[in-house]
Design a protein around this motif. Structure first.
Motif, mmCIF file in Angstrom:
data_model
loop_
_atom_site.group_PDB
_atom_site.id
_atom_site.type_symbol
_atom_site.label_atom_id
_atom_site.label_comp_id
_atom_site.label_asym_id
_atom_site.label_seq_id
_atom_site.Cartn_x
_atom_site.Cartn_y
_atom_site.Cartn_z
ATOM 1 N N CYS A 204 0.863 -1.175 0.000
ATOM 2 C CA CYS A 204 0.000 0.000 0.000
ATOM 3 C C CYS A 204 0.904 1.230 0.000
ATOM 4 O O CYS A 204 1.715 1.405 0.921
ATOM 5 C CB CYS A 204 -0.903 -0.024 1.227
ATOM 6 S SG CYS A 204 -1.941 1.435 1.431
ATOM 7 N N ASN A 205 0.797 2.037 -1.022
ATOM 8 C CA ASN A 205 1.564 3.280 -1.100
ATOM 9 C C ASN A 205 0.612 4.462 -1.085
ATOM 10 O O ASN A 205 -0.466 4.401 -1.671
ATOM 11 C CB ASN A 205 2.376 3.327 -2.402
ATOM 12 C CG ASN A 205 3.455 2.278 -2.456
ATOM 13 O OD1 ASN A 205 4.385 2.275 -1.667
ATOM 14 N ND2 ASN A 205 3.335 1.344 -3.394
ATOM 15 N N TYR A 206 1.010 5.518 -0.423
ATOM 16 C CA TYR A 206 0.154 6.695 -0.380
ATOM 17 C C TYR A 206 0.982 7.951 -0.679
ATOM 18 O O TYR A 206 2.194 7.981 -0.445
ATOM 19 C CB TYR A 206 -0.566 6.826 0.970
ATOM 20 C CG TYR A 206 0.347 6.890 2.172
ATOM 21 C CD1 TYR A 206 0.771 5.727 2.813
ATOM 22 C CD2 TYR A 206 0.794 8.111 2.660
ATOM 23 C CE1 TYR A 206 1.613 5.776 3.905
ATOM 24 C CE2 TYR A 206 1.639 8.174 3.757
ATOM 25 C CZ TYR A 206 2.042 6.994 4.376
ATOM 26 O OH TYR A 206 2.877 7.055 5.463
ATOM 27 N N THR A 207 0.321 8.937 -1.239
ATOM 28 C CA THR A 207 0.994 10.198 -1.548
ATOM 29 C C THR A 207 0.140 11.359 -1.063
ATOM 30 O O THR A 207 -1.094 11.313 -1.128
ATOM 31 C CB THR A 207 1.233 10.357 -3.060
ATOM 32 O OG1 THR A 207 0.009 10.081 -3.758
ATOM 33 C CG2 THR A 207 2.290 9.419 -3.561
ATOM 34 N N ASN A 208 0.832 12.365 -0.552
ATOM 35 C CA ASN A 208 0.194 13.595 -0.080
ATOM 36 C C ASN A 208 -0.767 13.372 1.073
ATOM 37 O O ASN A 208 -1.776 14.071 1.213
ATOM 38 C CB ASN A 208 -0.496 14.320 -1.232
ATOM 39 C CG ASN A 208 0.503 14.828 -2.252
ATOM 40 O OD1 ASN A 208 1.574 15.308 -1.899
ATOM 41 N ND2 ASN A 208 0.185 14.710 -3.527
ATOM 42 N N TYR A 209 -0.467 12.354 1.868
ATOM 43 C CA TYR A 209 -1.145 12.155 3.139
ATOM 44 C C TYR A 209 -0.076 12.064 4.227
ATOM 45 O O TYR A 209 1.058 11.662 3.953
ATOM 46 C CB TYR A 209 -1.927 10.825 3.162
ATOM 47 C CG TYR A 209 -3.177 10.779 2.326
ATOM 48 C CD1 TYR A 209 -3.241 9.946 1.211
ATOM 49 C CD2 TYR A 209 -4.305 11.517 2.666
ATOM 50 C CE1 TYR A 209 -4.399 9.858 0.446
ATOM 51 C CE2 TYR A 209 -5.462 11.439 1.910
ATOM 52 C CZ TYR A 209 -5.496 10.611 0.802
ATOM 53 O OH TYR A 209 -6.634 10.538 0.054
ATOM 54 N N SER A 210 -0.453 12.374 5.443
ATOM 55 C CA SER A 210 0.425 12.149 6.591
ATOM 56 C C SER A 210 -0.381 11.441 7.671
ATOM 57 O O SER A 210 -0.705 12.025 8.718
ATOM 58 C CB SER A 210 0.972 13.483 7.124
ATOM 59 O OG SER A 210 1.754 14.119 6.153
ATOM 60 N N PRO A 211 -0.728 10.200 7.430
ATOM 61 C CA PRO A 211 -1.610 9.501 8.370
ATOM 62 C C PRO A 211 -0.916 9.180 9.681
ATOM 63 O O PRO A 211 0.253 8.859 9.714
ATOM 64 C CB PRO A 211 -1.981 8.221 7.615
ATOM 65 C CG PRO A 211 -0.827 7.980 6.698
ATOM 66 C CD PRO A 211 -0.313 9.332 6.310
ATOM 67 N N ALA A 212 -1.676 9.289 10.765
ATOM 68 C CA ALA A 212 -1.164 8.896 12.074
ATOM 69 C C ALA A 212 -1.245 7.376 12.234
ATOM 70 O O ALA A 212 -0.618 6.803 13.118
ATOM 71 C CB ALA A 212 -1.952 9.588 13.172
ATOM 72 N N TYR A 213 -2.044 6.734 11.410
ATOM 73 C CA TYR A 213 -2.195 5.293 11.488
ATOM 74 C C TYR A 213 -2.739 4.796 10.151
ATOM 75 O O TYR A 213 -3.220 5.584 9.331
ATOM 76 C CB TYR A 213 -3.136 4.887 12.626
ATOM 77 C CG TYR A 213 -4.553 5.351 12.404
ATOM 78 C CD1 TYR A 213 -4.925 6.648 12.714
ATOM 79 C CD2 TYR A 213 -5.511 4.491 11.847
ATOM 80 C CE1 TYR A 213 -6.217 7.082 12.474
ATOM 81 C CE2 TYR A 213 -6.800 4.926 11.609
ATOM 82 C CZ TYR A 213 -7.148 6.223 11.921
ATOM 83 O OH TYR A 213 -8.424 6.655 11.683
#
Lengths: 117, 114
Positions: B23-32
């Motif tokens: 799972c890759n994500y961009t332009n997020y800064s998730p705490a979890y």
């Protein structure tokens, strides 16, 4: 084990008609959600509900949509005038009270498949 | 733009092997970040949650890692079984609001053959 239930399992309606999808969240949960999943696509957030009001809603959740908790157990999603593109699986979810600094899992119901003709 | 990407191609593996999903994500800064399992025609079922300060989390045959520098989470199933065949979804709360709006990836279908 407690579970989220949804009725009906399948709803067929004509374009322009109103539909109400019903959910019974897990009894001690305080946060309620609706998501939808168009066939072959990802699960999309619609709305979250806490303390008898909407907490967050997505851009999908326009004026055609509304949610209600009419009594202590049911949580409903109403679509006022259905469109063809509303055809999807609609999932209700619930979660317990949030822990400080943390997040709890969401429990999803089995879904209602809405078909708009 | 903000994205959560999972491999859209199905992953086929043999029973007993380890499955690894990305799972890759961009332009997020998730705490979890959370992982769910979804069977055809059914609602997602929660599997694991991993927080930003946790590198790794395990539950029975499942293991999740979370690398906030790479903006990636890996989901492993060891000693896979045909019953593990399903679609696996990663999800995050995009603004860490605490109201648990979840944004899901498209999911990766896992097929475990006997």
């Amino acid at each position: 084990e407690p579970e989220v239930t949804q009725t009906p399992s399948h709803q067929v309606t004509q374009m322009g008609q109103e539909v109400i999808l019903r959910c019974v969240p897990i009894s001690n949960h305080l946060y309620f959600y609706w998501y939808r999943q168009i066939l072959g696509q990802k699960v999309e957030f619609l709305v979250s509900f806490y303390n008898n009001e909407i907490s967050e809603k997505s851009e999908i959740f326009d004026d055609q949509f509304s949610v209600e908790r009419p009594d202590g157990s049911n949580f409903t999603l109403k679509i006022r005038s259905t469109k063809l593109e509303d055809s999807a699986m609609y999932f209700c979810a619930s979660s317990e009270a949030l822990l400080a600094g943390g997040n709890n899992e969401q429990f999803f119901g089995p879904g209602t498949r809405l078909t708009v003709l | 733009s903000q994205k959560i990407e999972q491999n859209s191609e199905a992953l086929n593996i043999q029973e007993g092997k380890t499955a690894t999903l990305t799972c890759n994500y961009t332009n997020y800064s998730p705490a979890y970040l959370q992982w769910y399992r979804q069977d055809p025609g059914r609602g997602p079922v929660f599997l694991l949650l991993i927080r930003e300060n946790e590198k790794e989390k395990r539950k029975e045959r499942l293991k999740v890692t979370f690398d906030t520098t790479l903006k990636q989470s890996l989901f492993h199933i060891t000693a896979s079984q045909p019953a593990d065949s399903a679609t696996y979804l990663c999800a995050l709360d995009p603004w860490n609001t605490g109201f648990q709006k979840l944004v899901f990836g498209t999911g990766t279908r896992l097929l475990v053959s006997p």
